[in-house]
Design a protein around this motif. Structure first.
Motif, PDB file in Angstrom:
ATOM      1  N   GLY A 124      -0.835  26.031  -1.933  1.00 51.25           N
ATOM      2  CA  GLY A 124      -0.781  25.538  -0.557  1.00 51.25           C
ATOM      3  C   GLY A 124      -1.689  24.356  -0.282  1.00 51.25           C
ATOM      4  O   GLY A 124      -1.614  23.740   0.786  1.00 51.25           O
ATOM      5  N   ARG A 125      -2.551  24.038  -1.248  1.00 54.37           N
ATOM      6  CA  ARG A 125      -3.434  22.886  -1.037  1.00 54.37           C
ATOM      7  C   ARG A 125      -2.654  21.584  -1.142  1.00 54.37           C
ATOM      8  O   ARG A 125      -1.674  21.491  -1.885  1.00 54.37           O
ATOM      9  CB  ARG A 125      -4.548  22.857  -2.086  1.00 54.37           C
ATOM     10  CG  ARG A 125      -5.573  23.932  -1.887  1.00 54.37           C
ATOM     11  CD  ARG A 125      -6.779  23.606  -2.733  1.00 54.37           C
ATOM     12  NE  ARG A 125      -7.643  24.767  -2.842  1.00 54.37           N
ATOM     13  CZ  ARG A 125      -8.795  24.780  -3.490  1.00 54.37           C
ATOM     14  NH1 ARG A 125      -9.210  23.698  -4.096  1.00 54.37           N
ATOM     15  NH2 ARG A 125      -9.517  25.867  -3.537  1.00 54.37           N
ATOM     16  N   ILE A 126      -3.131  20.592  -0.419  1.00 52.06           N
ATOM     17  CA  ILE A 126      -2.509  19.268  -0.456  1.00 52.06           C
ATOM     18  C   ILE A 126      -3.512  18.280  -1.035  1.00 52.06           C
ATOM     19  O   ILE A 126      -4.664  18.212  -0.594  1.00 52.06           O
ATOM     20  CB  ILE A 126      -2.067  18.832   0.954  1.00 52.06           C
ATOM     21  CG1 ILE A 126      -0.919  19.727   1.454  1.00 52.06           C
ATOM     22  CG2 ILE A 126      -1.642  17.365   0.951  1.00 52.06           C
ATOM     23  CD1 ILE A 126      -0.522  19.500   2.898  1.00 52.06           C
ATOM     24  N   TYR A 127      -3.047  17.529  -2.035  1.00 51.07           N
ATOM     25  CA  TYR A 127      -3.887  16.511  -2.673  1.00 51.07           C
ATOM     26  C   TYR A 127      -3.340  15.140  -2.308  1.00 51.07           C
ATOM     27  O   TYR A 127      -2.161  14.867  -2.509  1.00 51.07           O
ATOM     28  CB  TYR A 127      -3.888  16.681  -4.201  1.00 51.07           C
ATOM     29  CG  TYR A 127      -4.588  17.949  -4.619  1.00 51.07           C
ATOM     30  CD1 TYR A 127      -5.926  17.936  -4.974  1.00 51.07           C
ATOM     31  CD2 TYR A 127      -3.906  19.164  -4.615  1.00 51.07           C
ATOM     32  CE1 TYR A 127      -6.584  19.106  -5.338  1.00 51.07           C
ATOM     33  CE2 TYR A 127      -4.548  20.343  -4.967  1.00 51.07           C
ATOM     34  CZ  TYR A 127      -5.885  20.302  -5.332  1.00 51.07           C
ATOM     35  OH  TYR A 127      -6.527  21.465  -5.678  1.00 51.07           O
ATOM     36  N   ARG A 128      -4.219  14.309  -1.781  1.00 46.04           N
ATOM     37  CA  ARG A 128      -3.820  12.955  -1.389  1.00 46.04           C
ATOM     38  C   ARG A 128      -4.068  11.970  -2.524  1.00 46.04           C
ATOM     39  O   ARG A 128      -5.009  12.132  -3.298  1.00 46.04           O
ATOM     40  CB  ARG A 128      -4.647  12.486  -0.194  1.00 46.04           C
ATOM     41  CG  ARG A 128      -4.364  13.200   1.103  1.00 46.04           C
ATOM     42  CD  ARG A 128      -5.253  12.602   2.182  1.00 46.04           C
ATOM     43  NE  ARG A 128      -5.076  13.239   3.479  1.00 46.04           N
ATOM     44  CZ  ARG A 128      -5.746  12.879   4.574  1.00 46.04           C
ATOM     45  NH1 ARG A 128      -6.649  11.905   4.515  1.00 46.04           N
ATOM     46  NH2 ARG A 128      -5.516  13.488   5.716  1.00 46.04           N
ATOM     47  N   GLY A 129      -3.248  10.925  -2.573  1.00 51.61           N
ATOM     48  CA  GLY A 129      -3.480   9.848  -3.524  1.00 51.61           C
ATOM     49  C   GLY A 129      -3.037   8.526  -2.931  1.00 51.61           C
ATOM     50  O   GLY A 129      -2.189   8.488  -2.032  1.00 51.61           O
ATOM     51  N   CYS A 130      -3.654   7.438  -3.398  1.00 53.65           N
ATOM     52  CA  CYS A 130      -3.239   6.097  -2.980  1.00 53.65           C
ATOM     53  C   CYS A 130      -3.212   5.202  -4.210  1.00 53.65           C
ATOM     54  O   CYS A 130      -3.735   5.578  -5.266  1.00 53.65           O
ATOM     55  CB  CYS A 130      -4.198   5.529  -1.929  1.00 53.65           C
ATOM     56  SG  CYS A 130      -5.874   5.283  -2.530  1.00 53.65           S
ATOM     57  N   THR A 186       0.835  -1.204   0.000  1.00 55.41           N
ATOM     58  CA  THR A 186       0.000   0.000   0.000  1.00 55.41           C
ATOM     59  C   THR A 186       0.866   1.248   0.000  1.00 55.41           C
ATOM     60  O   THR A 186       1.871   1.322   0.707  1.00 55.41           O
ATOM     61  CB  THR A 186      -0.962   0.017   1.205  1.00 55.41           C
ATOM     62  OG1 THR A 186      -0.211  -0.028   2.420  1.00 55.41           O
ATOM     63  CG2 THR A 186      -1.926  -1.171   1.153  1.00 55.41           C
ATOM     64  N   VAL A 187       0.434   2.216  -0.799  1.00 57.34           N
ATOM     65  CA  VAL A 187       1.212   3.450  -0.973  1.00 57.34           C
ATOM     66  C   VAL A 187       0.290   4.652  -0.788  1.00 57.34           C
ATOM     67  O   VAL A 187      -0.856   4.656  -1.251  1.00 57.34           O
ATOM     68  CB  VAL A 187       1.845   3.504  -2.384  1.00 57.34           C
ATOM     69  CG1 VAL A 187       2.764   4.724  -2.516  1.00 57.34           C
ATOM     70  CG2 VAL A 187       2.613   2.226  -2.693  1.00 57.34           C
ATOM     71  N   GLY A 188       0.827   5.667  -0.129  1.00 58.15           N
ATOM     72  CA  GLY A 188       0.118   6.944  -0.002  1.00 58.15           C
ATOM     73  C   GLY A 188       1.016   8.063  -0.483  1.00 58.15           C
ATOM     74  O   GLY A 188       2.243   7.992  -0.345  1.00 58.15           O
ATOM     75  N   ALA A 189       0.392   9.069  -1.077  1.00 56.31           N
ATOM     76  CA  ALA A 189       1.153  10.235  -1.541  1.00 56.31           C
ATOM     77  C   ALA A 189       0.404  11.496  -1.152  1.00 56.31           C
ATOM     78  O   ALA A 189      -0.834  11.509  -1.084  1.00 56.31           O
ATOM     79  CB  ALA A 189       1.333  10.185  -3.062  1.00 56.31           C
ATOM     80  N   ALA A 190       1.155  12.548  -0.880  1.00 52.82           N
ATOM     81  CA  ALA A 190       0.560  13.855  -0.586  1.00 52.82           C
ATOM     82  C   ALA A 190       1.306  14.886  -1.424  1.00 52.82           C
ATOM     83  O   ALA A 190       2.524  15.041  -1.302  1.00 52.82           O
ATOM     84  CB  ALA A 190       0.678  14.187   0.897  1.00 52.82           C
TER      85      ALA A 190
END
Ligand code: THU
Length: 139
Positions: A38-44, A28-32
């Motif tokens: 300044g916004r943060i977008y999450r991904g998996c 499992t991988v997560g990315a920010a």
């Protein structure tokens, strides 16, 4: 970025990892992804029974952000490991994800590969993708 800001981005990547769908690899991988505003977008990562249809965490984050109108990015944090376990090692972005990064980011784009918020390594995109192929070549 301050240590605190980097640690915060890593925390976001770890939180994103919780939603990873990885029934086939169990990895499992997560990315920010930190955008210019300044916004943060999450991904998996999102796997598929047809393995080639799998999407990586980093590209999920980029495609979410770009589809929301973002075009400038300064940094990404990535954390990966076997499901249910803390990252045992640093998870580097795959070649396709590096290529996607290069579409939108300069060589100084910061890439933090992390085990936790206090244990990470920093690279620049130019280090991880030297001599990349870009749009300028086909214009
Ligand atoms: N994976 C990512 O999410 N990012 C990468 O940069 C490398 C690999 C995912 C894809 C697949 O679901 C799992 O890790 C094992 O390859």
């Amino acid at each position: 970025m301050t240590q605190e800001e980097i640690g915060g981005l890593v925390k976001e990547a770890l939180a994103a990892r919780v939603n990873a769908y990885a029934p086939y690899s169990g990895y499992t991988v997560g990315a920010a992804l930190l955008a210019g505003d300044g916004r943060i977008y999450r991904g998996c990562n999102v796997e598929n029974a047809s393995y080639g249809a799998t999407g990586c965490a980093e590209r999920t984050a980029f495609f979410k952000a770009v589809s929301e109108g973002e075009r400038t990015f300064s940094a990404i944090a990535i954390a990966g490991g076997m499901a249910g376990q803390a990252p045992a090692d640093y998870a580097f972005p795959c070649g396709i994800c590096r290529q996607v990064m290069s579409e939108f980011c300069d060589a100084d784009f910061r890439i933090f590969v992390a085990k936790d918020e206090a244990d990470y390594r920093e690279f620049r995109l130019g280090e991880l993708l030297p001599c990349g192929f870009g749009g300028a070549s086909i214009q």
